[in-house]
Enzyme design. Structure first.
Site, PDB file in Angstrom:
ATOM      1  N   GLY A  59     -14.086 -11.076 -14.134  1.00  0.00           N
ATOM      2  CA  GLY A  59     -13.243 -10.000 -14.639  1.00  0.00           C
ATOM      3  C   GLY A  59     -12.982  -9.028 -13.511  1.00  0.00           C
ATOM      4  N   GLU A  73      -8.123  -7.299   5.032  1.00  0.00           N
ATOM      5  CA  GLU A  73      -7.251  -8.349   4.470  1.00  0.00           C
ATOM      6  C   GLU A  73      -6.539  -9.109   5.599  1.00  0.00           C
ATOM      7  OE1 GLU A  73      -5.124  -6.038   1.433  1.00  0.00           O
ATOM      8  OE2 GLU A  73      -7.082  -5.574   0.576  1.00  0.00           O
ATOM      9  N   SER A  91     -12.971 -20.123 -10.184  1.00  0.00           N
ATOM     10  CA  SER A  91     -13.974 -20.577  -9.224  1.00  0.00           C
ATOM     11  C   SER A  91     -13.769 -22.062  -8.963  1.00  0.00           C
ATOM     12  CB  SER A  91     -15.376 -20.381  -9.785  1.00  0.00           C
ATOM     13  OG  SER A  91     -15.579 -19.031 -10.084  1.00  0.00           O
ATOM     14  N   TYR A 114       0.821  -1.212   0.000  1.00  0.00           N
ATOM     15  CA  TYR A 114       0.000   0.000   0.000  1.00  0.00           C
ATOM     16  C   TYR A 114       0.855   1.262   0.000  1.00  0.00           C
ATOM     17  CZ  TYR A 114      -4.379  -2.530   0.474  1.00  0.00           C
ATOM     18  OH  TYR A 114      -5.455  -3.342   0.231  1.00  0.00           O
TER      19      TYR A 114
END
Ligand SMILES: Cc1cc2nc3c(=O)[nH]c(=O)nc-3n(C[C@H](O)[C@H](O)[C@H](O)COP(=O)(O)OP(=O)(O)OC[C@H]3O[C@@H](n4cnc5c(N)ncnc54)[C@H](O)[C@@H]3O)c2cc1C
Ligand code: HEM
Length: 419
Positions: free
Chosen positions: A413, A142, A210, A100
């Site tokens: 996407g 996270e 997936s 970050y």
């Protein structure tokens, strides 16, 4: 207006005032940001999805997120579902707090480069504070996701235990951990990221897939469509066959190793417990059937249930359709499960009612209305396929009175499904 932790009331006013600037320059800022950041940190090329930089999807997704953030700076609760989607994607790519710092530096520098003198020191500082406010929220979420991952907090080596062709263009990969330890469960509908070397790029890339079967402790199954590459008339667009799907289909075989993330994702079956529970309708097009097959296999893995299920699927041809026999056999076994197959281009000799139910794209008006369980106000609808397909299905269901909280969609996407 009260101040939000880390930001003054004046800074919040400045951020809201910057919304029109983001509408006008957001894509340019984020494009410049990625270009400068990847030039200075070429090692991040392995982290970001290269085609999504080339086609602009990733800069657009970041600009969209920043725009939504600036618009809701005094009502961050409105962003929670967007943050959940992004943080799950980040976690599956093992983004770390230190990353970050790099993104923050190049984002603010790109704002300066694009906006010039319009980026006054006050606006610069307000955006610095705003960036870290959002970054801290995301780092926090996270961290939670990593903590829930039972110590699996970085890429893990998996072997391809089996590779099974499911249709003309979809192949399943059975992935077993090299360390042989039992795999954690997942929510049916979730994905893993898979990382492997791409010879054409000379570096690794990661993609999400997936999970396409119910949870098991010995392997994860993914089912991958071979992306042939867009057929572009524009010579400026250097279309290439999809990097990772082609490596998986053509290069990697049983016994080969690749790297896999812990399962993540915000699209999953709301509950597998409570029996009898509300009906579930699974609607997919093309390879979008993978997360829905995981949901279907999970729901039918228990003793015959009173739960009403319907699997609606569309494919270009019957040959392109994966899991046809599997789904047909489940419908025979479970009286409460029906399936409706659409085929856009039936082959010669194929018969309606035998090889497929309807010609054409998926059209919910053609599905037996009682099989959509519209009269049950608790029915849930899970949709996966191309973006336009999903928004069409969504408006068709909404037109029939289904509330949006009962419609869940997964986009294969970046940038989420536009509403
Ligand atoms: C949550 C999630 C779940 C997913 N689940 C599945 C799944 O179960 N099964 C599955 O098959 N996929 C799934 N995907 C999609 C998958 O992650 C990959 O995007 C897909 O396999 C294509 O990756 P690739 O590396 O082969 O193609 P890429 O190299 O990423 O290319 C993507 C596409 O862009 C085209 N392209 C090439 N050049 C250009 C250019 N210059 N400009 C624009 N476009 C270009 C390529 O031809 C290709 O069709 C999922 C994605 C997400 C986000
Ligand atoms: C506040 C800071 C950040 C914001 C607002 C942000 C926003 C986003 C958004 C909106 C997406 C698209 C999600 C989706 O639809 O799938 C995304 C994906 C991604 N982000 Fe971030 N992000 C931030 C920080 C970071 C950092 C620090 C990194 C690591 C260097 C990073 C790496 C990625 C990657 C690799 C993807 C997936 C790219 C793809 O699949 O094309 N992000 N982020």
């Amino acid at each position: 207006m009260g101040s939000i932790a880390g930001m003054t009331a004046d800074q919040i006013v400045l951020i809201k005032a910057t919304v029109p600037v983001l509408v006008e320059h957001g894509n340019t800022i984020t494009t410049v940001f990625y270009r400068n950041m990847l030039e200075a940190h070429p090692e991040l090329n392995t982290v970001f999805n290269t085609p999504n930089q080339v086609n602009g999807h990733q800069p657009r997704a970041l600009a969209g997120a920043l725009y939504a953030y600036a618009s809701h700076i005094d009502d961050l609760g409105a962003l929670s579902s967007a943050v959940e989607l992004i943080c799950n994607k980040h976690a599956s790519l093992y983004i770390k707090p230190d990353d970050y710092k790099i993104v923050g530096k190049y984002l603010l520098e790109a704002m300066g480069e694009v906006l010039g003198a319009a980026l006054t020191p006050e606006i610069h500082d307000a955006w610095g504070a705003a960036y870290w406010q959002l970054a801290d929220i995301m780092i926090g979420r996270e961290k939670q996701l990593y903590e829930q991952s039972e110590g699996w907090t970085d890429w893990r080596d998996f072997k391809i235990a089996d590779k099974i062709k499911e249709s003309d263009e979809i192949t399943s990969f059975y992935l077993a951990p090299v360390d042989g330890k039992p795999l954690p469960g997942f929510q049916p509908g979730q994905y893993i990221s898979v990382q492997t070397y791409v010879p054409a790029l000379k570096y690794t890339q990661a993609r999400q897939y997936s999970l396409s079967d119910k949870p098991r402790s010995d392997y994860y199954r993914i089912s991958v469509k071979k992306e042939a590459g867009i057929d572009s008339a524009d010579p400026a667009v250097s279309a290439h066959p999809g990097y990772i799907s082609n490596v998986l289909h053509d290069t990697l075989n049983k016994g080969d190793t690749l790297q896999v993330s812990h399962p993540y994702g915000d699209f999953f079956l709301s509950t597998t417990e409570a029996e009898p529970a509300h009906p579930v309708v699974l609607i997919s097009a093309g390879v979008g059937l993978t997360p829905l097959t995981s949901i279907l296999n999970t729901l039918t893995s228990k003793a015959p249930s009173a739960r009403k299920l319907h699997f609606v699927h569309g494919a270009r041809t019957s040959g392109a359709r994966a899991f046809s026999e599997h789904i047909a056999s489940l419908t025979k076994k479970y009286p409460n499960l029906n399936a409706t197959f659409f085929t856009t281009h039936p082959s010669e000799g194929e018969k309606e009612g035998v090889d497929y139910h309807h010609v054409g794209r998926v059209n919910l008006d053609k599905v037996k209305q009682e099989d959509l369980f519209l009269d049950d106000a608790k029915t849930e609808y899970y949709i996966c396929g191309p973006e336009k397909f999903m928004t069409d299905m969504e408006s068709s269901l909404k037109g029939q009175g289904v509330s949006s909280d009962r419609i869940k969609m997964e986009l294969f996407g970046t940038g989420g499904v536009p509403h």
